[in-house]
Design a protein around this motif. Structure first.
Motif, short mmCIF file in Angstrom:
data_model
loop_
_atom_site.label_atom_id
_atom_site.label_comp_id
_atom_site.label_asym_id
_atom_site.label_seq_id
_atom_site.Cartn_x
_atom_site.Cartn_y
_atom_site.Cartn_z
N THR A 247 48.90 47.89 32.32
CA THR A 247 49.38 49.11 32.96
C THR A 247 49.74 50.15 33.45
O THR A 247 50.53 50.16 32.59
CB THR A 247 49.29 48.71 34.79
OG1 THR A 247 50.67 48.33 34.97
CG2 THR A 247 48.34 47.20 35.00
N ASN A 248 48.47 51.44 33.02
CA ASN A 248 49.62 52.90 33.17
C ASN A 248 51.58 52.81 33.65
O ASN A 248 51.84 53.15 32.73
CB ASN A 248 49.14 54.06 33.23
CG ASN A 248 49.75 54.76 32.56
OD1 ASN A 248 49.66 54.89 31.25
ND2 ASN A 248 49.60 56.28 32.85
N GLY A 249 51.25 52.44 35.02
CA GLY A 249 52.13 53.21 35.53
C GLY A 249 53.23 51.19 35.86
O GLY A 249 54.37 51.54 36.72
N GLY A 250 53.22 50.62 34.68
CA GLY A 250 53.69 49.48 34.64
C GLY A 250 54.83 49.28 34.41
O GLY A 250 55.27 50.49 34.17
N SER A 251 55.81 48.70 34.30
CA SER A 251 57.79 48.94 33.78
C SER A 251 57.20 48.67 32.35
O SER A 251 58.04 49.92 31.65
CB SER A 251 58.35 47.70 34.47
OG SER A 251 57.86 46.20 33.62
N THR A 252 56.82 48.59 31.51
CA THR A 252 57.06 48.30 30.04
C THR A 252 56.49 49.78 29.48
O THR A 252 57.08 50.14 28.71
CB THR A 252 55.85 47.29 29.22
OG1 THR A 252 56.53 45.51 29.91
CG2 THR A 252 55.83 47.17 28.37
N ALA A 253 55.19 50.14 30.29
CA ALA A 253 54.39 51.40 29.68
C ALA A 253 55.66 52.60 30.29
O ALA A 253 56.09 53.24 29.20
CB ALA A 253 53.19 51.92 30.21
N SER A 254 56.35 52.21 30.66
CA SER A 254 57.17 53.19 31.89
C SER A 254 58.43 54.10 31.34
O SER A 254 58.79 54.46 30.43
CB SER A 254 57.87 53.42 33.04
OG SER A 254 56.35 52.98 34.43
N SER A 255 59.09 52.25 30.43
CA SER A 255 59.99 52.37 29.71
C SER A 255 59.71 52.88 28.56
O SER A 255 60.81 53.73 27.99
CB SER A 255 60.24 51.07 29.86
OG SER A 255 62.05 50.69 29.03
#
Length: 401
Positions: A247-255
């Motif tokens: 997901t674009n808003g997930g923690s992995t993508a955000s980090s």
């Protein structure tokens, strides 16, 4: 007169080929001087120089000092110069080369078709974006890609990041020290990141490596293109994958975005390739905005002239299955969730143009984009000869560094 001119022709030919003997050399000196006397050009300095001339230099003098031969001489040396430039141009120009990319394979019939698709492109390198066998053993996938095994450079995905998922087999088989690394091919620099086995947070060993490596590539005059690839995405369209990494808003993508996207912007990265989400996507050129919605730097749909930011592409279509798409952000140009396939990236135009094409395994082209960078002027000498005005630096390699 006919005999003299014919002798001139054959002696000159011998001289140009480097097979003029003493008799031939003496003949040409004598008759060239005779012609020069007739034309009033028998200068003592020229005569004295001729005694010590090599045959090649004597031939040049004959063509340039004797009016009788001057027109022929200029034509001859003009043709010779073009031939030499052609050889140098061919030596220092880049032939086109390409590198297909795909992730999320599996070992079924669709993965075999992906392999065949890649083979049909005749690649110099193959970029594997993670998630291969989906089994505790790597054997079935390694057997599938055996045709281009030595040309394959892998990123580690979440289905081979543990010891019971053949992590050490993949690492050993492809000669990896760390699961993050870099390599060059001709004027392209590749950075391979690890999103699953080791830390990628700010200040980590991987972050330090990527930061230093990108800075070095940016400052290397022999490198024209920088491509980063990793398994989990920094940007993605909404989709049916239930994992937070999809997901674009997930923690992995955000980090990943907060740690690396501005770093990519600052160091002139051109393309970022991703997997994990089982579909195909391609953004417009985008740069970091500080959030989950990037800044689109161009609204052009296919052709870009060295744009700001990067083109991000998801190529999770190696063959395992599909994650259905449920929306399309404004910064995404192309996406599809129906056809397995590959993104084939080709470098053309003497190394100054990047072409990306999404080819399905049924040989359909669903998407195309190009990025062009400014290079030295090209000089055309004929229908088959074009030369770059820049010499290629010796640090550019025709294989991996």
């Amino acid at each position: 007169r006919y005999t003299i001119e014919k002798n001139h022709f054959y002696m000159s030919l011998k001289m140009s080929l480097g097979i003029c003997n003493h008799k031939c050399n003496h003949y040409l000196k004598t008759h060239i001087l005779a012609h020069m006397r007739m034309q009033g050009t028998d200068y003592p300095s020229i005569k004295n120089r001729m005694v010590f001339m090599r045959p090649g230099n004597l031939l040049l003098l004959m063509f340039l000092e004797v009016p009788k031969f001057k027109g022929t001489g200029l034509l001859f040396y003009g043709i010779l110069s073009i031939a030499i430039l052609g050889v140098l141009g061919a030596k220092y120009a880049f032939a086109d080369f390409n590198f297909p990319a795909a992730g999320d394979w599996g070992c079924g019939s669709n993965a075999v078709k992906t392999k065949n698709n890649i083979n049909s492109k005749g690649p110099e390198r193959v970029l594997a974006l993670g998630d291969y066998s989906y089994q505790s053993s790597a054997s079935c996938w390694l057997n599938i890609v055996d045709d281009f095994d030595s040309r394959t450079r892998i990123a580690i995905g979440n289905h081979e990041d543990d010891n019971d998922e053949a992590y050490n087999t993949y690492k050993s088989h492809f000669g990896l020290g760390n699961p993050y690394y870099s390599f060059n091919y001709n004027n392209v620099h590749f950075v391979v990141m690890d999103t699953d086995r080791t830390s990628f947070s700010s200040g980590s060993s991987q972050h330090t490596f990527v930061k230093n490596d990108l800075q070095a590539a940016k400052n290397n005059g022999a490198i024209k293109w920088i491509i980063v690839y990793l398994h989990k995405p920094m940007y993605t369209s909404p989709n049916s994958c239930s994992s937070s990494g999809c997901t674009n808003g997930g923690s992995t993508a955000s980090s990943l975005r907060s740690t690396y996207h501005k770093l990519f912007d600052d160091n002139n990265v051109d393309v970022v390739l991703q997997g994990h989400v089982h579909n195909a996507q391609r953004t417009f050129p985008i740069k970091y905005s500080g959030g989950s919605t990037p800044t689109k730097t161009s609204s052009a749909t296919t052709d870009y002239n060295d744009p700001q930011g990067e083109i991000f592409s998801v190529v999770g279509t190696g063959g395992i299955n599909f994650h259905g798409l449920s929306g399309k952000p404004s910064w995404v140009k192309f996406q599809q969730d129906d056809d397995f396939g590959i993104l084939d990236i080709k470098i053309t135009n003497n190394g100054y143009k990047l072409e990306g094409r999404y080819h399905t395994n049924s040989n359909q082209q669903l998407d195309k984009f190009t990025i062009t960078k400014n290079g030295p002027a090209s000089y055309a000498f004929g229908p088959s000869l074009s030369l770059s005005g820049e010499s290629v630096e010796p640090t550019v390699q025709s294989n991996d560094e």
